[in-house]
Structures are given as structure tokens and as C-alpha cells.
Design a protein around this motif. Structure first.
Motif, short mmCIF file in Angstrom:
data_model
loop_
_atom_site.label_atom_id
_atom_site.label_comp_id
_atom_site.label_asym_id
_atom_site.label_seq_id
_atom_site.Cartn_x
_atom_site.Cartn_y
_atom_site.Cartn_z
N PRO A 41 13.88 -6.59 7.77
CA PRO A 41 14.50 -6.19 6.50
C PRO A 41 14.32 -7.28 5.44
CG PRO A 41 15.94 -5.66 8.33
CD PRO A 41 14.79 -6.45 8.90
N PRO A 42 14.03 -6.91 4.19
CA PRO A 42 14.13 -5.57 3.61
C PRO A 42 12.88 -4.70 3.77
CG PRO A 42 13.57 -7.11 1.89
CD PRO A 42 13.70 -7.92 3.16
N PHE A 43 11.87 -5.14 4.53
CA PHE A 43 10.66 -4.36 4.68
C PHE A 43 10.88 -3.22 5.67
CE2 PHE A 43 9.25 -8.73 3.68
CZ PHE A 43 8.61 -8.47 2.47
N HIS A 44 10.16 -2.10 5.43
CA HIS A 44 10.30 -0.94 6.29
C HIS A 44 9.63 -1.18 7.64
CE1 HIS A 44 11.97 1.25 3.00
NE2 HIS A 44 10.88 1.20 2.27
N GLN A 45 10.11 -0.49 8.65
CA GLN A 45 9.54 -0.58 9.99
C GLN A 45 8.86 0.75 10.32
OE1 GLN A 45 12.79 -1.89 12.50
NE2 GLN A 45 12.80 -3.92 11.60
N LEU A 46 7.69 0.92 9.72
CA LEU A 46 6.93 2.17 9.86
C LEU A 46 5.96 2.12 11.02
CD1 LEU A 46 6.12 2.67 6.05
CD2 LEU A 46 8.02 3.66 7.35
N GLY A 47 5.62 0.92 11.47
CA GLY A 47 4.67 0.78 12.56
C GLY A 47 5.27 1.25 13.88
N ASP A 48 4.48 1.99 14.65
CA ASP A 48 4.93 2.51 15.95
C ASP A 48 3.88 2.11 16.99
OD1 ASP A 48 5.55 4.04 18.22
OD2 ASP A 48 6.50 5.59 16.99
N ASP A 55 0.81 -1.22 0.00
CA ASP A 55 0.00 0.00 0.00
C ASP A 55 0.84 1.26 0.00
OD1 ASP A 55 -2.43 -1.45 0.13
OD2 ASP A 55 -2.16 -1.72 2.29
N MET A 56 2.07 1.16 0.47
CA MET A 56 2.93 2.34 0.58
C MET A 56 3.47 2.80 -0.78
SD MET A 56 2.48 2.54 3.75
CE MET A 56 3.39 4.07 3.96
N GLY A 57 3.30 1.99 -1.81
CA GLY A 57 3.73 2.38 -3.16
C GLY A 57 5.22 2.24 -3.42
N ASP A 58 5.88 1.37 -2.64
CA ASP A 58 7.33 1.25 -2.76
C ASP A 58 7.79 0.34 -3.90
OD1 ASP A 58 7.77 2.92 -0.60
OD2 ASP A 58 7.68 1.29 0.86
N TYR A 59 6.85 -0.36 -4.56
CA TYR A 59 7.23 -1.32 -5.59
C TYR A 59 6.95 -0.80 -7.00
CZ TYR A 59 7.31 -4.29 -1.49
OH TYR A 59 7.58 -4.80 -0.24
N ARG A 60 6.75 0.49 -7.09
CA ARG A 60 6.50 1.11 -8.39
C ARG A 60 7.42 2.32 -8.54
NH1 ARG A 60 4.24 5.26 -11.01
NH2 ARG A 60 2.76 4.94 -12.73
N ARG A 61 7.84 2.59 -9.75
CA ARG A 61 8.67 3.76 -10.00
C ARG A 61 7.78 4.99 -10.12
NH1 ARG A 61 12.74 4.69 -15.17
NH2 ARG A 61 13.42 6.80 -14.60
N TRP A 62 8.01 5.99 -9.25
CA TRP A 62 7.27 7.25 -9.30
C TRP A 62 8.22 8.34 -9.83
CZ3 TRP A 62 2.24 6.54 -8.31
CH2 TRP A 62 1.89 5.44 -7.54
N TYR A 63 7.67 9.26 -10.59
CA TYR A 63 8.51 10.29 -11.18
C TYR A 63 8.86 11.38 -10.17
CZ TYR A 63 7.48 8.00 -15.57
OH TYR A 63 7.38 7.05 -16.57
N THR A 64 7.99 11.60 -9.20
CA THR A 64 8.27 12.59 -8.15
C THR A 64 7.80 12.05 -6.80
OG1 THR A 64 6.14 13.73 -8.35
CG2 THR A 64 7.95 14.50 -9.77
N ILE A 65 8.35 12.59 -5.73
CA ILE A 65 7.91 12.24 -4.38
C ILE A 65 6.45 12.64 -4.18
CG2 ILE A 65 8.27 12.70 -1.91
CD1 ILE A 65 11.24 13.10 -2.55
N GLU A 66 6.09 13.78 -4.78
CA GLU A 66 4.72 14.27 -4.64
C GLU A 66 3.72 13.32 -5.29
OE1 GLU A 66 7.54 17.39 -3.96
OE2 GLU A 66 7.28 16.09 -5.72
N GLU A 67 4.10 12.69 -6.40
CA GLU A 67 3.21 11.74 -7.07
C GLU A 67 2.96 10.52 -6.20
OE1 GLU A 67 2.89 9.38 -11.38
OE2 GLU A 67 4.81 10.16 -10.68
N LYS A 68 4.00 10.04 -5.55
CA LYS A 68 3.85 8.90 -4.64
C LYS A 68 2.96 9.27 -3.45
CE LYS A 68 6.52 5.67 -1.80
NZ LYS A 68 7.87 5.28 -1.32
#
Length: 415
Positions: free
Chosen positions: A301-308, A244-257
Motif C-alpha cells: 500500500p498504497p499501490f494496488h496488488q493486481l499481480g496473481d 501503466d494502469m492509468g491510476d494517476y490521471r483523472r478520467w471522465y468515465t471508466i470506459e475511457e480509462k
């Protein structure tokens, strides 16, 4: 990249040649002799067919005007064809290796014992026969998984006996789904059928534990109305998974992601979900309350640890009864159990590898090599985890022995 591809092709060719060597031995010493030429010819025709299909289909995808998420989905069919062709061959290869090992030991024994037994029958031929039969079964199994298994939804009913459950919540029913991966569905009819099962199953709350999409929020749009029709008296709660975080697709800008993630949040709201991003809610029933907390994806790893977890529980860390939504079950092992008193955690992520063996007495999947908690209910000194094996699929367009799961969990007060 090119070097990796060359190495991969060399490995596949070596496997193929060795498997063919075993198949020739079997054909030369078995009742299949009358079909020998056709079987040996079919062995290589399958390879040629796969290569031709993969090249043509990849060319169609690359030159098409399909949106990115549709192109992404269509590559799954190449994966499916590869598994359909080569998994049965690998099964036969394994038995061929065992057969040659047995022959090697027999030869070594005869050399050591200085025994000479001319014309002795090959007693290990049964290994090749078994491998051949199992490889045929594997063809059928993979075909079933692609044609039917990935859409074979079933409501799985589970009673969860929990310590400290407030009396008013004894019998509270939760539908738990995970990993819908909506972008993987070319047709909406299977999703509609699965959602209809949810809608017709009496429940009090609905939990969704992440990976609603493969990459893009637009994958959700055609299914919004299906979920909006679900009536969950105490609410529908969701969290975000790694996809869901969109990390597996190439985005042209950070704002697009970032815009893609915002759109996904909007779509989930229209579906009726209360998205929990390291936050919590309270449910009251009778004179009692329970907390429902949710965290962003947290994985090894390699997954992000965003959960708090601290942020999700806030000032209510010691609340008497807590239900936690956390996408990756490794979060339960690494953080939830050692650092909190969360009563029940709901996870997904593993998909049960979309392939494995399940029975009332035994279950196994290749994903168990990475995740010790990968399917079903787990208990660690009274702290519980339920891992849902997923509603959708990704990568391989099929499910073999790990049918898509809609779980109805009924909470029971442990006496």
C-alpha cells in the motif's frame, strides 16, 4: 489544500531564514568577506527567481492547449528548479545545524567548567566552510543530472549464476529494461539512442518490467517503430507497472480509462512485445525449456496488488526453471520467495530514486529507506532478484549518480 500549501511555504521560509543566518556567520569570519554582499544577495535572488519561474511556467501550462500528458511532463521542470535551488541550501543547513550544536556544547562546557576564554576562536567554523563547498558541489551535481545524467545510457553487463539452469540455457543473454516513462521525454532523440544501444547489443530475449508510460497510452506512439526494429531471437516480453494502469490521471468515465489500457496493449503488440498479464510462456532451446511468467503490478500500500502469481504459473507451479517479471521488488520479498520456487525475478519501479551513490564497494540511495532491494542483484537462498533502476525518469527531470540502465544479464549454470 490551501492550508497544506501555507504550511509548506512556512517550512521552506524557516529553512531559508536559518540557512541565511548561517551564511551570514560564515561571511563575517572567512575569506569570502570581500564577496559578502553579492553572495548574500544571490541567496535571496535564487528564491525570487524560482518563485517567478514557477508562477509564470505554471500559468503557461494551465493556459496552453498542450495535451494532458505534455502538461504533466512540463510540471517536472518546476520540480527540477525547486531541487536545483533548495537542495544545495538544505545541504548547507545541515552543516549549519551541526555548527550550532558544537557551539552549544562548547558554551555548556565553559559554563560547567566555569572557564573564561575571551577572544577564543570559533573552532567549528570549518563545518560552515564544508557545508558551503558541498552546497556548491550540489548545484553542479543537480545541473549535471538535469542536463546530461538523465540521458546518459549505458549497457550494464551482469553474469547471473543460477541453480537448476538447464544446460542448453547456459550463456542465455537477456536484455532487461524498465520504467521507460516515455511521456517524460520532450525529445525522441535520447530514446532513439538508448534503443539503438539495445538493438546493437547481441542478446537472446528482451524483458520489459513495467511503467512504459506516465499516464496515457499516447505517450508510446512516437517510439513504436524504434522498438519494432529490435531483433530478439527468443522474443520480447513485457508486463504492466503501476503507472501503466492509468491510476494517476483523472478520467471522465471508466470506459475511457479501459480504452486507454487497451490502446497501450495494442501499442506494445506493435512494438513486438508479448504482454504477460498474470500468465506465462515457454522458451525451448536445444532439448531444454524454461518458463517466462509475468504478473500485473503488485505493491505494498498504497499501490494496488493486481499481480496473481498462482494464476501466472497456472498448472506449472513446480516447473524446473522459472523466470518471473514483476514490476515492484516488494512482490519478491512478500510473495515470490515465501510462496514459490521461482528461480529469478526481474523488477524495476524504484528508479534508484534517480539520485544516489554507486561504486563497486558501496551503493546508497534515499529509496533504500523504503525498499531493501532497490538496485542490482539479490539472492535469498538461491532465489534471485534483479532490480533495474530504470530507462526513463519521472517527477524530477534528472538523474544524479543513478544513470539510466540497460542491463545485459547472461545466465550461467551454477556448479
Amino acid at each position: 489544500m490551501i492550508l497544506s500549501l501555507i504550511i509548506l511555504i512556512a517550512i521552506i521560509l524557516a529553512i531559508d531564514l536559518y540557512g541565511f543566518y548561517g551564511l551570514r556567520k560564515l561571511m563575517a569570519q572567512s575569506p569570502y568577506l570581500r564577496y559578502r554582499k553579492n553572495i548574500l544577495r544571490a541567496y535571496w535572488l535564487m528564491d525570487a527567481g524560482f518563485i517567478l519561474f514557477a508562477l509564470i511556467w505554471a500559468m503557461i501550462i494551465r493556459t496552453s492547449s498542450w495535451p494532458d500528458h505534455v502538461q504533466y511532463r512540463n510540471y517536472f521542470y518546476i520540480t527540477g528548479a525547486f531541487i536545483f535551488i533548495f537542495l544545495p541550501k538544505i545541504v548547507f543547513l545541515i552543516f549549519n545545524i551541526f555548527h550550532d550544536i558544537v557551539l552549544a556544547f562548547q558554551w555548556l562546557y565553559l559554563r560547567i567548567s566555569q572557564s573564561s576564554q575571551p577572544g577564543k576562536r570559533n573552532t567549528s567554523l570549518w563545518l560552515l566552510k564544508t557545508g558551503f563547498v558541498l552546497s556548491l558541489f550540489m548545484f553542479v551535481w543537480v545541473f549535471y543530472g538535469v542536463a546530461y545524467g538523465r540521458f546518459n545510457f549505458k549497457v550494464k553487463e551482469v553474469e547471473v549464476f543460477a541453480e537448476g539452469l538447464p544446460a542448453s540455457f547456459d550463456g542465455f543473454r537477456i536484455i532487461h529494461i524498465s520504467d521507460t516513462h516515455f511521456g517524460s521525454f520532450a525529445r525522441s532523440r535520447p530514446v532513439r539512442r538508448g534503443v539503438e544501444m539495445i538493438r546493437k547489443t547481441p542478446h537472446d530475449a528482451l524483458f520489459f518490467t513495467g511503467d512504459m508510460v506516465n499516464n496515457e497510452a499516447v505517450e508510446v506512439e512516437r517510439f513504436i517503430d524504434y522498438f519494432a526494429a529490435i531483433q530478439s531471437p527468443y522474443g520480447m516480453f513485457s508486463i504492466l507497472g503501476n503507472h501503466d494502469m492509468g491510476d494517476y490521471r483523472r478520467w471522465y468515465t471508466i470506459e475511457e480509462k479501459a480504452a486507454n489500457l487497451e490502446q497501450l496493449k495494442e501499442f506494445q503488440e506493435k512494438m513486438g512485445f508479448d504482454l504477460l498479464r498474470n500468465e506465462h510462456r515457454f522458451i525451448t532451446r536445444g532439448n531444454d525449456s524454461i518458463m517466462i511468467a509475468g504478473v500485473d503490478n503488485w505493491g505494498l500500500p498504497p499501490f494496488h496488488q493486481l499481480g496473481d502469481l498462482d494464476e501466472a504459473l497456472g498448472d506449472h507451479y513446480n516447473f524446473p526453471f522459472i523466470l518471473l517479471l514483476s514490476h515492484d521488488p516488494s512482490h519478491w520479498t512478500e510473495v515470490v520467495v515465501p510462496e514459490s520456487d521461482v528461480n529469478i525475478t526481474f523488477s524495476g519501479h524504484t528508479h534508484g530514486f534517480q539520485a544516489g551513490i554507486r561504486s563497486p564497494w558501496f551503493q546508497w540511495s534515499p529509496v533504500s529507506i523504503k525498499y531493501s532491494n532497490w538496485n542490482g542483484l539479490y539472492d535469498d537462498n538461491g532465489q534471485l532478484l534483479y532490480v533495474n533502476r530504470g530507462f526513463g525518469f519521472i517527477g524530477f527531470p534528472g538523474r544524479m549518480g543513478m544513470r539510466p540502465e540497460i542491463t545485459l544479464l547472461t545466465l550461467r549454470k551454477k556448479k
